[in-house]
Enzyme design. Structure first.
Site, PDB file in Angstrom:
ATOM      1  N   TYR A   1      44.306  16.112  49.126  1.00  0.00           N
ATOM      2  CA  TYR A   1      45.704  16.509  48.960  1.00  0.00           C
ATOM      3  C   TYR A   1      45.864  17.933  48.447  1.00  0.00           C
ATOM      4  O   TYR A   1      46.965  18.474  48.461  1.00  0.00           O
ATOM      5  CB  TYR A   1      46.412  15.546  47.998  1.00  0.00           C
ATOM      6  CG  TYR A   1      46.451  14.133  48.519  1.00  0.00           C
ATOM      7  CD1 TYR A   1      47.268  13.793  49.594  1.00  0.00           C
ATOM      8  CD2 TYR A   1      45.656  13.142  47.967  1.00  0.00           C
ATOM      9  CE1 TYR A   1      47.293  12.502  50.098  1.00  0.00           C
ATOM     10  CE2 TYR A   1      45.673  11.845  48.464  1.00  0.00           C
ATOM     11  CZ  TYR A   1      46.488  11.537  49.529  1.00  0.00           C
ATOM     12  OH  TYR A   1      46.506  10.268  50.028  1.00  0.00           O
TER      13      TYR A   1
ATOM     14  N   ARG B   1      49.664   1.389  47.567  1.00  0.00           N
ATOM     15  CA  ARG B   1      49.435   0.974  48.951  1.00  0.00           C
ATOM     16  C   ARG B   1      50.418  -0.144  49.311  1.00  0.00           C
ATOM     17  O   ARG B   1      50.886  -0.881  48.443  1.00  0.00           O
ATOM     18  CB  ARG B   1      48.001   0.458  49.128  1.00  0.00           C
ATOM     19  CG  ARG B   1      46.917   1.466  48.753  1.00  0.00           C
ATOM     20  CD  ARG B   1      45.541   0.806  48.786  1.00  0.00           C
ATOM     21  NE  ARG B   1      44.469   1.755  48.480  1.00  0.00           N
ATOM     22  CZ  ARG B   1      43.972   1.955  47.264  1.00  0.00           C
ATOM     23  NH1 ARG B   1      44.444   1.266  46.226  1.00  0.00           N
ATOM     24  NH2 ARG B   1      42.998   2.823  47.067  1.00  0.00           N
TER      25      ARG B   1
ATOM     26  N   HIS C   1      51.355   4.817  54.517  1.00  0.00           N
ATOM     27  CA  HIS C   1      50.501   5.758  53.789  1.00  0.00           C
ATOM     28  C   HIS C   1      51.141   7.140  53.690  1.00  0.00           C
ATOM     29  O   HIS C   1      50.761   7.944  52.848  1.00  0.00           O
ATOM     30  CB  HIS C   1      49.124   5.852  54.456  1.00  0.00           C
ATOM     31  CG  HIS C   1      48.055   5.160  53.671  1.00  0.00           C
ATOM     32  ND1 HIS C   1      48.163   3.849  53.286  1.00  0.00           N
ATOM     33  CD2 HIS C   1      46.875   5.609  53.165  1.00  0.00           C
ATOM     34  CE1 HIS C   1      47.078   3.508  52.602  1.00  0.00           C
ATOM     35  NE2 HIS C   1      46.292   4.558  52.506  1.00  0.00           N
TER      36      HIS C   1
ATOM     37  N   ARG D   1      52.634   7.406  50.446  1.00  0.00           N
ATOM     38  CA  ARG D   1      51.549   7.572  49.457  1.00  0.00           C
ATOM     39  C   ARG D   1      51.067   9.024  49.451  1.00  0.00           C
ATOM     40  O   ARG D   1      50.861   9.627  48.401  1.00  0.00           O
ATOM     41  CB  ARG D   1      50.413   6.614  49.825  1.00  0.00           C
ATOM     42  CG  ARG D   1      49.221   6.588  48.865  1.00  0.00           C
ATOM     43  CD  ARG D   1      48.371   5.375  49.246  1.00  0.00           C
ATOM     44  NE  ARG D   1      47.005   5.436  48.753  1.00  0.00           N
ATOM     45  CZ  ARG D   1      46.637   5.041  47.544  1.00  0.00           C
ATOM     46  NH1 ARG D   1      47.535   4.600  46.676  1.00  0.00           N
ATOM     47  NH2 ARG D   1      45.368   5.095  47.176  1.00  0.00           N
TER      48      ARG D   1
ATOM     49  N   HIS E   1      42.061   5.690  43.291  1.00  0.00           N
ATOM     50  CA  HIS E   1      40.893   6.167  44.030  1.00  0.00           C
ATOM     51  C   HIS E   1      39.638   6.028  43.165  1.00  0.00           C
ATOM     52  O   HIS E   1      39.645   6.415  42.002  1.00  0.00           O
ATOM     53  CB  HIS E   1      41.057   7.643  44.417  1.00  0.00           C
ATOM     54  CG  HIS E   1      41.940   7.853  45.594  1.00  0.00           C
ATOM     55  ND1 HIS E   1      42.545   9.054  45.886  1.00  0.00           N
ATOM     56  CD2 HIS E   1      42.332   7.006  46.599  1.00  0.00           C
ATOM     57  CE1 HIS E   1      43.251   8.946  46.991  1.00  0.00           C
ATOM     58  NE2 HIS E   1      43.136   7.722  47.436  1.00  0.00           N
TER      59      HIS E   1
ATOM     60  N   LYS F   1      42.289  -2.362  45.170  1.00  0.00           N
ATOM     61  CA  LYS F   1      41.100  -2.695  45.955  1.00  0.00           C
ATOM     62  C   LYS F   1      39.961  -3.128  45.030  1.00  0.00           C
ATOM     63  O   LYS F   1      39.814  -2.611  43.930  1.00  0.00           O
ATOM     64  CB  LYS F   1      40.640  -1.468  46.753  1.00  0.00           C
ATOM     65  CG  LYS F   1      41.434  -1.218  48.016  1.00  0.00           C
ATOM     66  CD  LYS F   1      40.819  -0.053  48.768  1.00  0.00           C
ATOM     67  CE  LYS F   1      41.467   0.146  50.124  1.00  0.00           C
ATOM     68  NZ  LYS F   1      40.840   1.267  50.851  1.00  0.00           N
TER      69      LYS F   1
END
Length: 302
Positions: A281, A149, A246, A249, A272, A173
């Site tokens: 995806y 990110r 993004h 990404r 994730h 995150k």
């Protein structure tokens, strides 16, 4: 006018300490709850104990009337669930009014990605003889090579880069760290920038920084600054596309899956928490596999 600041502050403390929530997440929660508090004041409701499922439904109708997307309304409901669950746990309210409120079905947006030809034009857009051009090339190569990110790229420190094994330590995150490998193109671009361009940029700052990516004054780049750099690259490459960080990404994930990487590996590389976040995806890989099948199998077409 009731501000509900005491309950909000307690909830934010809980998010910071117990949930390790990022500043961005906390800001979203705060904004969502301030909408609710404003609505409650309009309705003359002075106590959170007086909020029942009927009040919540009227509030959701109010959100829909503002023509907010289903995704935004879903996020608001998730915020309310967390907030009222916290209040119930702390015995500030008796029951959670959001318990039986269901999330609206959200439209699944297929992530956009760059085609190979577009990427090639982007990679040729920077003048790598200048410090800023070297920096920009390193940003582009690293984002595509790792799928990290922009916020993770912006936080990257010199000690996080290990050229001996070709990995970076990414601070993700929820304070979850992960190691992500990078390839030869990214390695070359990073080395050129760190050992040449960055050495010149860092001398311009009053206080030297260990942050990898610096601005023209030698200070750490902001996430907004990185976005502006990427948009200027698109202009220089004369592409008529809208870039957002993004998208690189998404391109990383799509290309990895197209070339045979398994979903779990891509999930880990992207950081994730849930596999379902990565599964979005697979839409591209399904099309890719179908095209290969139709072009390769002897009895796939007449």
């Amino acid at each position: 006018m009731k501000t509900f600041s005491k309950e909000l502050n307690s909830f934010i403390t809980y998010l910071k300490i117990e949930k390790n929530a990022s500043p961005y997440t906390i800001e979203y929660y705060k904004n969502d709850l301030e909408k609710l508090f404003s609505f409650l004041n309009t309705e003359g409701i002075a106590s959170l104990n007086d909020v029942d499922h009927k009040v919540i439904r009227v509030f959701l109708t109010f959100l829909y009337e503002q023509q907010l997307s289903r995704r935004t309304v879903s996020r608001n409901i998730s915020t309310l669930r967390s907030f009222f669950s916290f209040l119930e746990r702390e015995e500030i309210i008796d029951t959670n009014p959001v318990n039986h409120i269901s999330l609206p079905k959200t439209e699944k947006n297929i992530p956009g990605f760059f085609y190979t030809e577009e990427l090639e034009k982007l990679f040729e857009a920077n003048d790598t003889s200048t410090p800023l051009g070297q920096r920009n090339q390193a940003i582009l190569e690293l984002l595509y090579a790792t799928g990290i990110r922009v916020s993770e790229l912006q936080q990257l420190q010199l000690d996080d880069v290990d050229f001996s094994i070709g990995t970076i330590l990414v601070h993700g995150k929820g304070r979850k760290d992960r190691y992500v490998p990078f390839g030869k193109f990214a390695e070359n671009a990073l080395k050129k920038y760190i050992y040449e361009g960055r050495e010149k940029l860092v001398t311009l700052a009053k206080t030297p920084s260990s942050t990898v990516f610096l601005n023209s004054r030698g200070n750490p780049l902001t996430t907004r600054g990185i976005r502006l750099i990427l948009n200027k690259m698109v202009e220089r490459a004369a592409l008529t596309i809208h870039i957002h960080p993004h998208k690189l990404r998404h391109t990383f994930a799509t290309h990895m899956l197209n070339e045979g990487a398994d979903l779990r590996t891509v999930q880990e590389l992207l950081g994730h928490e849930k596999l379902s976040s990565t599964q979005i995806y697979t839409h591209v890989t399904k099309d890719h596999l179908r095209n290969i099948y139709m072009n390769s199998h002897p009895r796939a077409r007449k």
